[in-house]
Design a protein around this motif. Structure first.
Motif, PDB file in Angstrom:
ATOM      1  N   ASN A   1       0.765  -1.512   0.001  1.00 13.62           N
ATOM      2  CA  ASN A   1      -0.362   0.153   0.360  1.00 13.62           C
ATOM      3  C   ASN A   1       0.339   1.756   0.175  1.00 13.62           C
ATOM      4  OD1 ASN A   1      -2.729  -1.089  -0.163  1.00 13.62           O
ATOM      5  ND2 ASN A   1      -2.756  -1.909   2.366  1.00 13.62           N
ATOM      6  N   ILE A   2       1.843   1.502   1.313  1.00 15.64           N
ATOM      7  CA  ILE A   2       2.684   2.355   0.712  1.00 15.64           C
ATOM      8  C   ILE A   2       3.286   3.029  -0.269  1.00 15.64           C
ATOM      9  CG2 ILE A   2       4.304   3.370   2.414  1.00 15.64           C
ATOM     10  CD1 ILE A   2       4.299   1.667   4.698  1.00 15.64           C
ATOM     11  N   PHE A   3       3.868   1.387  -1.256  1.00 12.63           N
ATOM     12  CA  PHE A   3       4.488   1.888  -2.576  1.00 12.63           C
ATOM     13  C   PHE A   3       3.999   2.474  -3.531  1.00 12.63           C
ATOM     14  CE2 PHE A   3       5.904   0.338  -6.430  1.00 12.63           C
ATOM     15  CZ  PHE A   3       6.803   0.797  -6.714  1.00 12.63           C
ATOM     16  N   TRP A   4       2.357   1.550  -3.571  1.00 13.54           N
ATOM     17  CA  TRP A   4       1.934   2.191  -4.860  1.00 13.54           C
ATOM     18  C   TRP A   4       0.073   3.128  -4.184  1.00 13.54           C
ATOM     19  CZ3 TRP A   4       2.666   0.059  -8.890  1.00 13.54           C
ATOM     20  CH2 TRP A   4       3.625  -1.636  -8.743  1.00 13.54           C
ATOM     21  N   ASN A   5       0.579   3.195  -3.273  1.00 15.24           N
ATOM     22  CA  ASN A   5      -0.779   4.795  -2.751  1.00 15.24           C
ATOM     23  C   ASN A   5       0.202   5.961  -2.097  1.00 15.24           C
ATOM     24  OD1 ASN A   5      -2.643   3.304  -3.896  1.00 15.24           O
ATOM     25  ND2 ASN A   5      -3.062   2.013  -1.440  1.00 15.24           N
ATOM     26  N   HIS A   6       1.103   5.917  -1.994  1.00 17.14           N
ATOM     27  CA  HIS A   6       1.820   6.959  -0.981  1.00 17.14           C
ATOM     28  C   HIS A   6       3.103   7.108  -1.565  1.00 17.14           C
ATOM     29  CE1 HIS A   6      -0.813   6.252   2.308  1.00 17.14           C
ATOM     30  NE2 HIS A   6      -0.873   5.155   2.198  1.00 17.14           N
TER      31      HIS A   6
ATOM     32  N   LYS B   1       6.331  10.521  -5.244  1.00 14.14           N
ATOM     33  CA  LYS B   1       7.706   9.961  -6.598  1.00 14.14           C
ATOM     34  C   LYS B   1       8.582  11.437  -6.495  1.00 14.14           C
ATOM     35  CE  LYS B   1       8.119   8.422 -11.491  1.00 14.14           C
ATOM     36  NZ  LYS B   1       7.345   8.173 -12.271  1.00 14.14           N
ATOM     37  N   GLU B   2       8.515  12.926  -7.136  1.00 16.46           N
ATOM     38  CA  GLU B   2       8.730  13.926  -7.584  1.00 16.46           C
ATOM     39  C   GLU B   2       9.314  14.128  -6.376  1.00 16.46           C
ATOM     40  OE1 GLU B   2       9.236  15.023 -10.450  1.00 16.46           O
ATOM     41  OE2 GLU B   2       7.348  12.955 -11.178  1.00 16.46           O
ATOM     42  N   HIS B   3       9.313  14.073  -5.472  1.00 18.94           N
ATOM     43  CA  HIS B   3       9.964  14.695  -4.348  1.00 18.94           C
ATOM     44  C   HIS B   3      11.250  13.734  -4.532  1.00 18.94           C
ATOM     45  CE1 HIS B   3      10.385  16.176   0.244  1.00 18.94           C
ATOM     46  NE2 HIS B   3       9.948  15.130   0.423  1.00 18.94           N
ATOM     47  N   TRP B   4      10.965  12.272  -4.331  1.00 20.59           N
ATOM     48  CA  TRP B   4      12.022  11.496  -3.815  1.00 20.59           C
ATOM     49  C   TRP B   4      13.035  11.953  -5.444  1.00 20.59           C
ATOM     50  CZ3 TRP B   4      12.341  11.066   0.849  1.00 20.59           C
ATOM     51  CH2 TRP B   4      11.522  10.815   2.093  1.00 20.59           C
ATOM     52  N   LEU B   5      12.923  12.148  -6.171  1.00 18.38           N
ATOM     53  CA  LEU B   5      13.508  12.263  -7.210  1.00 18.38           C
ATOM     54  C   LEU B   5      14.574  12.925  -6.996  1.00 18.38           C
ATOM     55  CD1 LEU B   5      11.790  10.816 -10.292  1.00 18.38           C
ATOM     56  CD2 LEU B   5      12.967   9.924  -9.321  1.00 18.38           C
TER      57      LEU B   5
ATOM     58  N   LEU C   1      19.530   8.760   2.556  1.00 22.89           N
ATOM     59  CA  LEU C   1      18.428   8.906   1.292  1.00 22.89           C
ATOM     60  C   LEU C   1      18.088   7.638   2.037  1.00 22.89           C
ATOM     61  CD1 LEU C   1      16.368  10.762  -0.286  1.00 22.89           C
ATOM     62  CD2 LEU C   1      17.586   9.552  -2.396  1.00 22.89           C
ATOM     63  N   GLU C   2      18.201   6.738   1.712  1.00 24.56           N
ATOM     64  CA  GLU C   2      17.861   5.838   2.558  1.00 24.56           C
ATOM     65  C   GLU C   2      16.844   5.130   3.585  1.00 24.56           C
ATOM     66  OE1 GLU C   2      19.947   1.669   1.310  1.00 24.56           O
ATOM     67  OE2 GLU C   2      20.796   2.554  -0.589  1.00 24.56           O
ATOM     68  N   LYS C   3      17.446   6.323   4.417  1.00 29.85           N
ATOM     69  CA  LYS C   3      17.389   5.587   5.451  1.00 29.85           C
ATOM     70  C   LYS C   3      16.140   7.165   6.011  1.00 29.85           C
ATOM     71  CE  LYS C   3      21.826   4.178   7.938  1.00 29.85           C
ATOM     72  NZ  LYS C   3      22.185   4.826   9.035  1.00 29.85           N
ATOM     73  N   THR C   4      16.216   8.045   5.200  1.00 31.80           N
ATOM     74  CA  THR C   4      15.109   8.950   5.454  1.00 31.80           C
ATOM     75  C   THR C   4      13.822   8.686   4.259  1.00 31.80           C
ATOM     76  OG1 THR C   4      16.381  10.756   4.688  1.00 31.80           O
ATOM     77  CG2 THR C   4      14.181  11.277   4.184  1.00 31.80           C
ATOM     78  N   ILE C   5      13.930   7.791   3.054  1.00 28.35           N
ATOM     79  CA  ILE C   5      12.886   7.031   2.785  1.00 28.35           C
ATOM     80  C   ILE C   5      12.133   5.602   4.254  1.00 28.35           C
ATOM     81  CG2 ILE C   5      12.241   5.454   1.117  1.00 28.35           C
ATOM     82  CD1 ILE C   5      13.731   7.089  -0.999  1.00 28.35           C
ATOM     83  N   SER C   6      13.236   5.588   4.465  1.00 33.94           N
ATOM     84  CA  SER C   6      12.343   4.349   5.416  1.00 33.94           C
ATOM     85  C   SER C   6      12.089   4.889   6.723  1.00 33.94           C
ATOM     86  CB  SER C   6      14.191   4.328   6.388  1.00 33.94           C
ATOM     87  OG  SER C   6      15.158   3.101   4.502  1.00 33.94           O
ATOM     88  N   ARG C   7      12.159   5.872   7.218  1.00 33.99           N
ATOM     89  CA  ARG C   7      12.087   6.712   8.190  1.00 33.99           C
ATOM     90  C   ARG C   7       9.949   7.153   7.911  1.00 33.99           C
ATOM     91  NH1 ARG C   7      17.016   8.825   9.285  1.00 33.99           N
ATOM     92  NH2 ARG C   7      15.928  10.856   8.656  1.00 33.99           N
ATOM     93  N   TYR C   8      10.358   7.471   6.582  1.00 33.16           N
ATOM     94  CA  TYR C   8       8.812   8.189   6.024  1.00 33.16           C
ATOM     95  C   TYR C   8       8.257   6.475   5.682  1.00 33.16           C
ATOM     96  CZ  TYR C   8       5.910   9.700   2.221  1.00 33.16           C
ATOM     97  OH  TYR C   8       4.679   9.157   2.201  1.00 33.16           O
ATOM     98  N   THR C   9       9.028   5.614   5.101  1.00 34.24           N
ATOM     99  CA  THR C   9       8.115   4.473   5.432  1.00 34.24           C
ATOM    100  C   THR C   9       7.564   3.950   6.831  1.00 34.24           C
ATOM    101  OG1 THR C   9       9.084   3.913   3.491  1.00 34.24           O
ATOM    102  CG2 THR C   9       7.762   1.720   4.685  1.00 34.24           C
TER     103      THR C   9
ATOM    104  N   THR D   1       6.940   6.448   9.575  1.00 35.87           N
ATOM    105  CA  THR D   1       5.717   6.830   9.668  1.00 35.87           C
ATOM    106  C   THR D   1       4.635   5.755   9.214  1.00 35.87           C
ATOM    107  OG1 THR D   1       6.319   7.771   8.216  1.00 35.87           O
ATOM    108  CG2 THR D   1       6.996   8.519  10.434  1.00 35.87           C
ATOM    109  N   HIS D   2       4.470   5.846   7.914  1.00 37.80           N
ATOM    110  CA  HIS D   2       3.513   5.174   7.478  1.00 37.80           C
ATOM    111  C   HIS D   2       2.770   3.971   8.173  1.00 37.80           C
ATOM    112  CE1 HIS D   2       3.902   8.403   4.974  1.00 37.80           C
ATOM    113  NE2 HIS D   2       2.937   8.565   3.979  1.00 37.80           N
ATOM    114  N   LEU D   3       3.968   3.134   7.639  1.00 35.37           N
ATOM    115  CA  LEU D   3       3.621   1.465   8.926  1.00 35.37           C
ATOM    116  C   LEU D   3       3.136   1.255   9.472  1.00 35.37           C
ATOM    117  CD1 LEU D   3       6.106  -1.050   7.889  1.00 35.37           C
ATOM    118  CD2 LEU D   3       4.152  -1.042   7.281  1.00 35.37           C
ATOM    119  N   LEU D   4       3.103   2.666  10.756  1.00 31.32           N
ATOM    120  CA  LEU D   4       2.764   2.856  12.419  1.00 31.32           C
ATOM    121  C   LEU D   4       0.900   3.092  12.115  1.00 31.32           C
ATOM    122  CD1 LEU D   4       5.546   4.372  14.081  1.00 31.32           C
ATOM    123  CD2 LEU D   4       4.671   2.376  14.509  1.00 31.32           C
TER     124      LEU D   4
END
Length: 448
Positions: free
Chosen positions: A147-152, A157-161, A170-178, A180-183
């Motif tokens: 859900n996080i990949f396809w919906n969030h 996408k443009e923000h991360w690119l 960047l990987e750690k930032t994306i991991s933390r973003y992931t 927070t959504h998981l929680l």
């Protein structure tokens, strides 16, 4: 019927037959779970399965080819590096790894002593918890990540690119973003309502992830335990000459609870002594009168004590008179007194028990004033109370004398820090002479 997938790395035909027979017997008798197993007789076959299929457990022989002792070790390492499920090492050479693979999810068994049925039952118990589903590749986390990949991530996408960070940062930032959504997902029930209750284990990180001292670290020195509350920025930047610790008191040793418990123990002791005395008295009385009659007398006594009914009192008095006229009435009077005393003390005990339950609930729900914060029991860590008045300041050079036990997880430590801050930020308002002011304002009002 739920299917549990097992990898079996074994090349001895007789041992393979033992596994097959045990699994077949289990599958025939169990209506909740069935095992599906794949047997690999070579290291390469097993490695291929490890990399391409999700299992719930594995049985590993140490030397598959009978020529290389490390083949089984390679498979164990491959499982640890690539996936997450329990490993059962079953080998005739188990002594070769006495000091290796010391992990509670890697168990070692001698082929001559192992009971395969017991291991299958243990695998079922682990599977029931959902651990292998959650941390493997078939559970709730996987669905949430989809859900996080396809919906969030698709929305951002443009923000991360175009992000200014790159590589591991960047990987750690994306991991933390992931995360927070998981929680967010994991705090929702299937119907979209918020989950209210959490397990005490969610409050703690054990063993510690952070090697350094951090707010929420629980320390031990001797028999005492402490909670670190110094700000993270001070510790991280080396600006911390002293560390602020809060003493943790075992819940049942808190003074209020101890006092109540001591009173309850005294009442229980009194009641037991009265019971023992009455047993001797009643045995003597029963030899002279009908035991059913004595039982009715005792029952009436309690009923009278509860409702103060005059008719019942008269009945008791008549019983005593008739008994006294024929036997020694002193023993019956003593029984009566003991029974009434036991009833009174039992009523007091019930009140104290309710007080204790209410007091425990106040601590557990963090409603025992702002001074306290409750830490629930987890494994060998007994339930504790952090007392914000019991502060210890330790020089940073002496902190090495304390052992790190575990950490309190981020959401909870934030809550503790907030409550600690509010406790010390509170201000008492000045007291006025309220009675005098009331009279003064009343007179003023009446004059107008």
């Amino acid at each position: 019927m739920q299917i549990i997938d097992i990898l079996i790395a074994e090349d001895t035909k007789s041992d393979i037959k033992i596994y097959n027979d045990a699994i077949d017997d289990f599958n025939r008798s169990n209506t909740e779970f069935n095992f599906y197993h794949i047997v690999c007789e070579t290291k390469d076959e097993a490695l291929k399965q490890i990399h391409n299929k999700n299992f719930d457990a594995a049985f590993i022989d140490l030397n598959l080819s009978k020529t290389a002792d490390d083949e089984g070790k390679e498979l164990i390492t491959a499982i640890q590096d690539n996936t997450r499920y329990p490993i059962y090492i079953v080998s005739g050479q188990i002594q070769k790894i006495d000091h290796e693979f010391n992990n509670k999810f890697i168990s070692k068994h001698d082929k001559d002593d192992v009971v395969t049925d017991d291991l299958l039952e243990e695998i079922c118990s682990i599977y029931k918890t959902g651990i292998t589903k959650v941390l493997g590749a078939k559970g709730i986390l996987e669905n949430c990540l989809d859900n996080i990949f396809w919906n969030h991530f698709s929305e951002s996408k443009e923000h991360w690119l175009n992000h200014k960070l790159h590589g591991e940062e960047l990987e750690k930032t994306i991991s933390r973003y992931t995360l927070t959504h998981l929680l967010e997902y994991l705090h929702l029930n299937d119907d979209g309502t918020e989950i209210k209750n959490v397990d005490p284990a969610e409050m703690y990180i054990k063993p510690n992830v952070k090697d350094t001292l951090y707010p929420g670290t629980i320390l031990k020195k001797g028999s005492s335990k402490y909670l670190v509350l110094s700000p993270a920025c001070d510790i991280a930047q080396g600006n911390c000459a002293c560390v602020t610790l809060i003493k943790l008191t075992e819940l049942f040793y808190h003074e209020d609870i101890k006092n109540l418990n001591e009173s309850m123990l005294q009442l229980k002791q009194n009641i037991n002594e009265l019971k023992k005395t009455n047993i001797d008295l009643e045995s003597e009385i029963k030899s002279k009168i009908d035991s059913d009659l004595l039982g009715q007398f005792k029952e009436n006594l309690i009923d009278y004590q509860k409702i103060k009914n005059a008719t019942i009192k008269n009945s008791i008095d008549e019983f005593e008179k008739s008994f006294i006229s024929e036997f020694d009435g002193n023993k019956l009077s003593e029984v009566r007194k003991n029974i009434l005393d036991m009833h009174k003390q039992s009523e007091k005990l019930k009140k104290l028990e309710n007080q204790l339950k209410n007091l425990l609930r106040q601590f557990i729900t963090n409603n025992k004033g702002n001074r306290y914060y409750f830490l629930p029991k987890f494994l060998d860590f007994k339930a504790k109370v952090a007392d914000f008045q019991d502060i210890v300041t330790v020089d940073i050079s002496e902190i090495g004398q304390y052992n790190k036990i575990m950490n309190i997880s981020l959401p909870f430590i934030k809550d503790i820090q907030s409550k600690f801050s509010s406790y010390y930020a509170r201000q008492g308002s000045p007291d006025f002479d309220f009675s005098s002011m009331t009279e003064q304002y009343y007179d003023s009002f009446m004059e107008n």
